[in-house]
Design a protein around this motif. Structure first.
Motif, PDB file in Angstrom:
ATOM      1  N   LEU A  87       0.736  -1.241   0.256  1.00  0.00           N
ATOM      2  CA  LEU A  87      -0.191  -0.489  -0.541  1.00  0.00           C
ATOM      3  C   LEU A  87       0.838   1.051   0.061  1.00  0.00           C
ATOM      4  N   SER A  88       2.169   1.347   1.288  1.00  0.00           N
ATOM      5  CA  SER A  88       2.489   2.229   0.582  1.00  0.00           C
ATOM      6  C   SER A  88       3.781   2.912  -0.186  1.00  0.00           C
ATOM      7  N   ALA A  89       3.566   1.456  -1.312  1.00  0.00           N
ATOM      8  CA  ALA A  89       4.845   1.652  -2.327  1.00  0.00           C
ATOM      9  C   ALA A  89       3.886   2.338  -3.245  1.00  0.00           C
ATOM     10  N   HIS A  90       1.886   1.881  -3.399  1.00  0.00           N
ATOM     11  CA  HIS A  90       1.753   1.828  -3.933  1.00  0.00           C
ATOM     12  C   HIS A  90       2.255   1.324  -5.202  1.00  0.00           C
ATOM     13  N   THR A  91       2.048  -0.036  -4.931  1.00  0.00           N
ATOM     14  CA  THR A  91       2.858  -1.452  -6.026  1.00  0.00           C
ATOM     15  C   THR A  91       1.249  -1.336  -7.403  1.00  0.00           C
ATOM     16  N   PRO A  92       1.626  -1.933  -8.088  1.00  0.00           N
ATOM     17  CA  PRO A  92       1.352  -2.485  -8.854  1.00  0.00           C
ATOM     18  C   PRO A  92       0.128  -3.674  -9.266  1.00  0.00           C
ATOM     19  N   VAL A  93      -0.937  -3.504  -9.162  1.00  0.00           N
ATOM     20  CA  VAL A  93      -2.193  -4.932  -8.986  1.00  0.00           C
ATOM     21  C   VAL A  93      -1.050  -5.964  -8.594  1.00  0.00           C
ATOM     22  N   GLN A  94      -1.114  -5.780  -9.606  1.00  0.00           N
ATOM     23  CA  GLN A  94      -0.977  -7.702 -10.448  1.00  0.00           C
ATOM     24  C   GLN A  94       0.358  -7.608  -9.596  1.00  0.00           C
ATOM     25  N   GLU A  95       1.344  -7.064  -9.339  1.00  0.00           N
ATOM     26  CA  GLU A  95       2.334  -7.094  -8.639  1.00  0.00           C
ATOM     27  C   GLU A  95       2.113  -7.600  -7.204  1.00  0.00           C
ATOM     28  N   GLY A  96       1.695  -6.512  -6.626  1.00  0.00           N
ATOM     29  CA  GLY A  96       1.288  -6.313  -5.320  1.00  0.00           C
ATOM     30  C   GLY A  96       0.832  -7.718  -4.744  1.00  0.00           C
ATOM     31  N   LEU A  97      -0.579  -8.222  -5.702  1.00  0.00           N
ATOM     32  CA  LEU A  97      -1.407  -8.545  -5.513  1.00  0.00           C
ATOM     33  C   LEU A  97      -0.501 -10.615  -5.569  1.00  0.00           C
ATOM     34  N   ARG A  98       0.593 -10.423  -6.059  1.00  0.00           N
ATOM     35  CA  ARG A  98       1.328 -11.378  -6.207  1.00  0.00           C
ATOM     36  C   ARG A  98       1.944 -11.613  -5.208  1.00  0.00           C
ATOM     37  N   ARG A  99       2.462 -10.774  -4.905  1.00  0.00           N
ATOM     38  CA  ARG A  99       3.224 -10.373  -3.682  1.00  0.00           C
ATOM     39  C   ARG A  99       2.447 -10.749  -2.181  1.00  0.00           C
ATOM     40  N   ILE A 100       1.750 -10.428  -1.925  1.00  0.00           N
ATOM     41  CA  ILE A 100       0.242 -10.031  -0.929  1.00  0.00           C
ATOM     42  C   ILE A 100       0.167 -12.040  -0.670  1.00  0.00           C
ATOM     43  N   GLY A 101      -0.394 -12.045  -2.152  1.00  0.00           N
ATOM     44  CA  GLY A 101      -0.461 -13.579  -1.876  1.00  0.00           C
ATOM     45  C   GLY A 101       0.144 -15.094  -1.441  1.00  0.00           C
ATOM     46  N   LYS A 141      -8.938  -7.505   9.909  1.00  0.00           N
ATOM     47  CA  LYS A 141      -8.131  -7.567  10.154  1.00  0.00           C
ATOM     48  C   LYS A 141      -6.987  -7.074   8.901  1.00  0.00           C
ATOM     49  N   ILE A 142      -7.191  -8.499   8.641  1.00  0.00           N
ATOM     50  CA  ILE A 142      -6.410  -9.211   7.200  1.00  0.00           C
ATOM     51  C   ILE A 142      -7.231  -8.770   6.419  1.00  0.00           C
ATOM     52  N   ARG A 143      -8.131  -8.491   6.398  1.00  0.00           N
ATOM     53  CA  ARG A 143      -9.144  -8.956   5.110  1.00  0.00           C
ATOM     54  C   ARG A 143      -9.084  -6.772   5.192  1.00  0.00           C
ATOM     55  N   GLN A 144      -9.089  -6.092   6.162  1.00  0.00           N
ATOM     56  CA  GLN A 144      -9.172  -4.810   5.880  1.00  0.00           C
ATOM     57  C   GLN A 144      -8.061  -4.388   5.246  1.00  0.00           C
ATOM     58  N   ALA A 145      -7.238  -4.333   5.562  1.00  0.00           N
ATOM     59  CA  ALA A 145      -5.703  -4.699   4.979  1.00  0.00           C
ATOM     60  C   ALA A 145      -5.679  -4.803   3.673  1.00  0.00           C
ATOM     61  N   LEU A 146      -6.114  -5.774   3.029  1.00  0.00           N
ATOM     62  CA  LEU A 146      -6.317  -6.071   2.085  1.00  0.00           C
ATOM     63  C   LEU A 146      -7.044  -4.629   1.187  1.00  0.00           C
ATOM     64  N   VAL A 147      -7.997  -4.601   1.761  1.00  0.00           N
ATOM     65  CA  VAL A 147      -9.595  -3.936   1.433  1.00  0.00           C
ATOM     66  C   VAL A 147      -8.215  -2.461   0.924  1.00  0.00           C
ATOM     67  N   ASP A 148      -7.895  -2.013   1.635  1.00  0.00           N
ATOM     68  CA  ASP A 148      -7.529  -0.495   1.682  1.00  0.00           C
ATOM     69  C   ASP A 148      -6.080  -0.955   0.482  1.00  0.00           C
ATOM     70  N   TYR A 149      -5.398  -1.742   0.677  1.00  0.00           N
ATOM     71  CA  TYR A 149      -4.112  -2.026  -0.724  1.00  0.00           C
ATOM     72  C   TYR A 149      -5.505  -1.560  -2.333  1.00  0.00           C
ATOM     73  N   LEU A 150      -7.104  -2.621  -1.870  1.00  0.00           N
ATOM     74  CA  LEU A 150      -7.234  -2.934  -3.098  1.00  0.00           C
ATOM     75  C   LEU A 150      -7.782  -1.016  -3.582  1.00  0.00           C
ATOM     76  N   MET A 151      -8.954  -0.887  -2.401  1.00  0.00           N
ATOM     77  CA  MET A 151      -9.078   0.739  -3.315  1.00  0.00           C
ATOM     78  C   MET A 151      -7.955   1.802  -3.180  1.00  0.00           C
ATOM     79  N   ASP A 152      -6.325   1.326  -2.820  1.00  0.00           N
ATOM     80  CA  ASP A 152      -5.681   2.235  -3.726  1.00  0.00           C
ATOM     81  C   ASP A 152      -5.137   2.508  -4.400  1.00  0.00           C
ATOM     82  N   ARG A 153      -5.747   0.934  -5.076  1.00  0.00           N
ATOM     83  CA  ARG A 153      -5.326   0.587  -6.605  1.00  0.00           C
ATOM     84  C   ARG A 153      -6.765   0.975  -7.564  1.00  0.00           C
ATOM     85  N   GLU A 154      -7.364   0.983  -6.992  1.00  0.00           N
ATOM     86  CA  GLU A 154      -8.962   1.439  -7.561  1.00  0.00           C
ATOM     87  C   GLU A 154      -8.235   3.125  -7.792  1.00  0.00           C
ATOM     88  N   GLU A 155      -8.442   3.870  -6.693  1.00  0.00           N
ATOM     89  CA  GLU A 155      -7.821   4.648  -6.702  1.00  0.00           C
ATOM     90  C   GLU A 155      -7.071   5.765  -7.790  1.00  0.00           C
TER      91      GLU A 155
END
Length: 226
Positions: A87-101, A141-155
């Motif tokens: 989230l802090s790095a504003h990582t592009p969604v595909q790369e970010g989701l792979r690392r998060i996953g 909490k884990i779900r909310q952390a992912l929500v925050d990241y996904l909303m950043d990618r939506e923005e």
């Protein structure tokens, strides 16, 4: 290793003497709870392993349940940190989701995590407040952390979210279900890093792009020809 990742690790490290004592109690509690179970776990045994005193232990955590929940909190932070980094790095969604996953699944597949989950499920009937509190302070909490990241990618215009909460839930369940469910049921199942990466890549591709190939509506095609 990125600067953001280094910063997250540094901030997570205990700084004061009290923080270090608390971390020692939590580490010892994790050992004792997993070895002896929740009911049989002795607070005196935890102090013996961690050092310090019973009075300090009770002043920091209140009681056994408070210590158990704090131990779960510490574990959850290890998982949510990786999402915070992306989230802090504003990582592009595909790369970010792979690392998060990969981070999420790898943490859940650690023997300690599997044993902890089995322990919590076993407490559900006799101590239902503990699994409920775990749900609130853990998966939620884990779900909310992912929500925050996904909303950043939506923005950023990369994705469109109809329901961020359910979308995050779907991704986490898709990511964990196959490998983690098998590992919970069979102690001989221990997926390696490559198996985790392959599984997560499939999930990310399916999550972002779907599995049904787009085909035009036959009726609309006929209308165009006419």
């Amino acid at each position: 290793m990125s600067a953001a990742h280094n910063k997250a690790i540094k901030e997570a490290e205990p700084q004061t003497r009290g923080d270090k004592r608390r971390a020692a109690f939590i580490a010892a509690a994790r050992q004792v709870f997993l070895e002896q179970g929740y009911e049989a776990a002795s607070m005196s045994e935890i102090v013996l392993r961690a050092g310090g005193s019973l009075s300090t232990l009770y002043s920091q955590f209140g009681d056994k349940q408070g210590l158990f929940i704090s131990m779960l909190d510490a574990r959850v932070r290890q998982i949510t940190e990786s999402m915070g980094v992306e989230l802090s790095a504003h990582t592009p969604v595909q790369e970010g989701l792979r690392r998060i996953g990969e981070q999420f699944t790898s943490k859940l597949l650690e023997p300690e995590s599997l044993e902890m989950y089995r322990l919590i499920v076993g407490l559900a009937r006799k101590f239902p407040e503990i699994p409920r509190e775990f749900q609130r302070r853990g998966p939620d909490k884990i779900r909310q952390a992912l929500v925050d990241y996904l909303m950043d990618r939506e923005e950023a215009g990369e994705i469109r979210l109809e329901d961020p909460y359910r979308t995050a839930t779907l991704f986490l369940e898709m990511t964990r279900s196959g490998l983690v469910s098998r590992a919970l049921l069979d102690e001989d199942v221990r997926p390696n890093a490559e198996e985790i990466r392959t599984s997560v890549n499939i999930v990310v591709d399916m999550f972002l792009h779907g599995i049904i190939r787009y085909q035009p509506d036959p009726d609309s095609t006929k209308t165009l020809k006419a």
